[in-house]
Design a protein around this motif. Structure first.
Motif, PDB file in Angstrom:
ATOM      1  N   VAL A   4     135.183   7.307 -12.247  1.00 49.51           N
ATOM      2  CA  VAL A   4     135.810   7.788 -11.016  1.00 49.51           C
ATOM      3  C   VAL A   4     136.966   6.837 -10.689  1.00 49.51           C
ATOM      4  O   VAL A   4     136.778   5.622 -10.686  1.00 49.51           O
ATOM      5  CB  VAL A   4     134.800   7.793  -9.848  1.00 49.51           C
ATOM      6  N   THR A   5     138.122   7.395 -10.431  1.00 47.85           N
ATOM      7  CA  THR A   5     139.272   6.561 -10.109  1.00 47.85           C
ATOM      8  C   THR A   5     139.711   6.788  -8.672  1.00 47.85           C
ATOM      9  O   THR A   5     139.603   7.908  -8.147  1.00 47.85           O
ATOM     10  CB  THR A   5     140.447   6.832 -11.052  1.00 47.85           C
ATOM     11  N   GLN A   6     140.172   5.710  -8.056  1.00 48.87           N
ATOM     12  CA  GLN A   6     140.656   5.785  -6.690  1.00 48.87           C
ATOM     13  C   GLN A   6     141.970   5.033  -6.586  1.00 48.87           C
ATOM     14  O   GLN A   6     142.132   3.967  -7.176  1.00 48.87           O
ATOM     15  CB  GLN A   6     139.662   5.150  -5.713  1.00 48.87           C
ATOM     16  N   THR A   7     142.886   5.610  -5.809  1.00 44.32           N
ATOM     17  CA  THR A   7     144.150   4.929  -5.545  1.00 44.32           C
ATOM     18  C   THR A   7     144.517   5.099  -4.077  1.00 44.32           C
ATOM     19  O   THR A   7     144.153   6.120  -3.452  1.00 44.32           O
ATOM     20  CB  THR A   7     145.288   5.500  -6.414  1.00 44.32           C
ATOM     21  N   PRO A   8     145.193   4.134  -3.463  1.00 46.50           N
ATOM     22  CA  PRO A   8     145.483   2.828  -4.036  1.00 46.50           C
ATOM     23  C   PRO A   8     144.266   1.914  -3.962  1.00 46.50           C
ATOM     24  O   PRO A   8     143.261   2.267  -3.352  1.00 46.50           O
ATOM     25  CB  PRO A   8     146.603   2.320  -3.130  1.00 46.50           C
ATOM     26  N   LYS A   9     144.346   0.769  -4.530  1.00 52.28           N
ATOM     27  CA  LYS A   9     143.246  -0.193  -4.479  1.00 52.28           C
ATOM     28  C   LYS A   9     143.215  -0.887  -3.117  1.00 52.28           C
ATOM     29  O   LYS A   9     142.166  -1.147  -2.555  1.00 52.28           O
ATOM     30  CB  LYS A   9     143.418  -1.224  -5.590  1.00 52.28           C
ATOM     31  N   VAL A  19     147.384   7.569   6.672  1.00 52.45           N
ATOM     32  CA  VAL A  19     147.353   7.236   5.255  1.00 52.45           C
ATOM     33  C   VAL A  19     146.563   8.290   4.490  1.00 52.45           C
ATOM     34  O   VAL A  19     145.756   9.035   5.066  1.00 52.45           O
ATOM     35  CB  VAL A  19     146.719   5.848   5.011  1.00 52.45           C
ATOM     36  N   THR A  20     146.799   8.330   3.198  1.00 52.54           N
ATOM     37  CA  THR A  20     146.074   9.242   2.325  1.00 52.54           C
ATOM     38  C   THR A  20     145.469   8.463   1.172  1.00 52.54           C
ATOM     39  O   THR A  20     146.170   7.724   0.481  1.00 52.54           O
ATOM     40  CB  THR A  20     147.003  10.340   1.774  1.00 52.54           C
ATOM     41  N   LEU A  21     144.183   8.636   0.984  1.00 54.68           N
ATOM     42  CA  LEU A  21     143.471   8.009  -0.117  1.00 54.68           C
ATOM     43  C   LEU A  21     143.168   9.082  -1.151  1.00 54.68           C
ATOM     44  O   LEU A  21     142.793  10.205  -0.809  1.00 54.68           O
ATOM     45  CB  LEU A  21     142.153   7.370   0.368  1.00 54.68           C
ATOM     46  N   GLY A 108     133.515   5.266  -7.330  1.00 54.38           N
ATOM     47  CA  GLY A 108     134.752   4.646  -7.745  1.00 54.38           C
ATOM     48  C   GLY A 108     134.841   3.210  -7.256  1.00 54.38           C
ATOM     49  O   GLY A 108     133.947   2.736  -6.564  1.00 54.38           O
ATOM     50  N   PRO A 109     135.930   2.526  -7.586  1.00 56.21           N
ATOM     51  CA  PRO A 109     136.087   1.113  -7.212  1.00 56.21           C
ATOM     52  C   PRO A 109     136.427   0.899  -5.746  1.00 56.21           C
ATOM     53  O   PRO A 109     136.364  -0.218  -5.260  1.00 56.21           O
ATOM     54  CB  PRO A 109     137.227   0.643  -8.111  1.00 56.21           C
ATOM     55  N   GLY A 110     136.789   1.980  -5.051  1.00 60.29           N
ATOM     56  CA  GLY A 110     137.069   1.859  -3.623  1.00 60.29           C
ATOM     57  C   GLY A 110     138.519   1.574  -3.305  1.00 60.29           C
ATOM     58  O   GLY A 110     139.289   1.096  -4.140  1.00 60.29           O
ATOM     59  N   THR A 111     138.885   1.911  -2.080  1.00 58.79           N
ATOM     60  CA  THR A 111     140.192   1.551  -1.513  1.00 58.79           C
ATOM     61  C   THR A 111     139.922   0.691  -0.286  1.00 58.79           C
ATOM     62  O   THR A 111     139.193   1.111   0.615  1.00 58.79           O
ATOM     63  CB  THR A 111     140.987   2.804  -1.090  1.00 58.79           C
ATOM     64  N   ARG A 112     140.502  -0.488  -0.279  1.00 59.23           N
ATOM     65  CA  ARG A 112     140.328  -1.366   0.886  1.00 59.23           C
ATOM     66  C   ARG A 112     141.470  -1.108   1.851  1.00 59.23           C
ATOM     67  O   ARG A 112     142.640  -1.362   1.535  1.00 59.23           O
ATOM     68  CB  ARG A 112     140.310  -2.833   0.479  1.00 59.23           C
ATOM     69  N   LEU A 113     141.130  -0.594   3.018  1.00 60.27           N
ATOM     70  CA  LEU A 113     142.125  -0.292   4.048  1.00 60.27           C
ATOM     71  C   LEU A 113     142.088  -1.371   5.121  1.00 60.27           C
ATOM     72  O   LEU A 113     141.020  -1.675   5.660  1.00 60.27           O
ATOM     73  CB  LEU A 113     141.838   1.067   4.684  1.00 60.27           C
ATOM     74  N   THR A 114     143.244  -1.920   5.400  1.00 56.81           N
ATOM     75  CA  THR A 114     143.374  -2.908   6.467  1.00 56.81           C
ATOM     76  C   THR A 114     144.360  -2.355   7.490  1.00 56.81           C
ATOM     77  O   THR A 114     145.503  -2.042   7.147  1.00 56.81           O
ATOM     78  CB  THR A 114     143.884  -4.251   5.940  1.00 56.81           C
TER      79      THR A 114
END
Lengths: 116, 112
Positions: A4-9, A19-21, A108-114
């Motif tokens: 499973v891929t996720q962008t952005p990291k 924002v859009t993940l 997936g590896p996740g998206t870290r949102l700040t």
């Protein structure tokens, strides 16, 4: 590697922004799930799509929305962002039935949102 | 999905066997017991699933007593790389596959 891929990291943005993940499930998987993980709330289910249609909803805010496209990738849209939306957002996918193992999802590896 | 209760944290040393017990008193007839592992800043990873008695795979064993009101995840000879959070989930077949409800999990710390 789960497949499973996720962008952005990583994503850093300001309050009030949108924002859009993006998530691409494993090849052949029809279900996509979105989860939010913050320090104080743990891992929370947001929403599930199956083959393009919404299947289940969890603790998803009205400011958040998602969709799954014909090629099965999914996007999670977060708008009017607040400081409290800062978290890790995971996407997961699972194989279509019949399956031998229930509740097996591939994350997936996740998206870290700040949100600043 | 049935509610689960598991210890918040556990400590162990390299080479020891670790047993993490999960209570699920309200488990339904159709429910299976599933364990996930999560490393910091990574997505959870499926470890093992069982319905009754004992299940073993290449990384863990799952022991489920006859009344199924609890289960024990057994990790043989842990190493530093087994330091992670372990989640116990209970859910059943039938109907549409639902979401996963993760509790707080058990934070396992393996020391040298």
């Amino acid at each position: 590697d789960s497949g499973v891929t996720q962008t952005p990291k990583h994503l850093i943005t300001a309050t009030g922004q949108r924002v859009t993940l993006r998530c691409s499930p494993r090849s052949g998987d029809l279900s996509v799930y979105w989860y939010q993980q913050s320090l104080d709330q743990g891992l929370q289910f947001l929403i599930q799509y199956y083959n393009g249609e919404e299947r289940a909803k969890g603790n998803i805010l009205e400011r958040f929305s998602a969709q799954q496209f014909p090629d099965l990738h999914s996007e999670l849209n977060l708008s009017s962002l607040e400081l409290g939306d800062s978290a890790l957002y995971f996407c997961a996918s699972s194989a279509p039935p019949p399956r031998l193992v229930y509740n097996e999802q591939f994350f997936g590896p996740g998206t870290r949102l700040t949100v600043l | 999905l049935a509610k689960t209760t598991q210890p918040i944290s556990m400590d162990s040393y390299e080479g020891q066997e670790v047993n993490i017990t999960c209570s699920h008193n309200n488990i339904a007839t159709n429910d299976y017991i599933t364990w996930y592992q999560q490393f910091p800043s990574q997505g959870p990873r499926f470890i093992i699933q069982g319905y009754k008695t004992k299940v073993t795979n290449e990384v863990a064993s799952l022991f489920i007593p006859a009344d199924r009101k609890s289960s024990t995840l057994s990790l043989p000879r842990v190493s530093l790389s087994d330091t992670a959070v372990y989640y116990c989930l209970v859910g059943g077949f039938g109907g549409s596959q639902g979401n996963l409800i993760f509790g707080k999990g058990t934070k396992l710390s393996v020391k040298p």
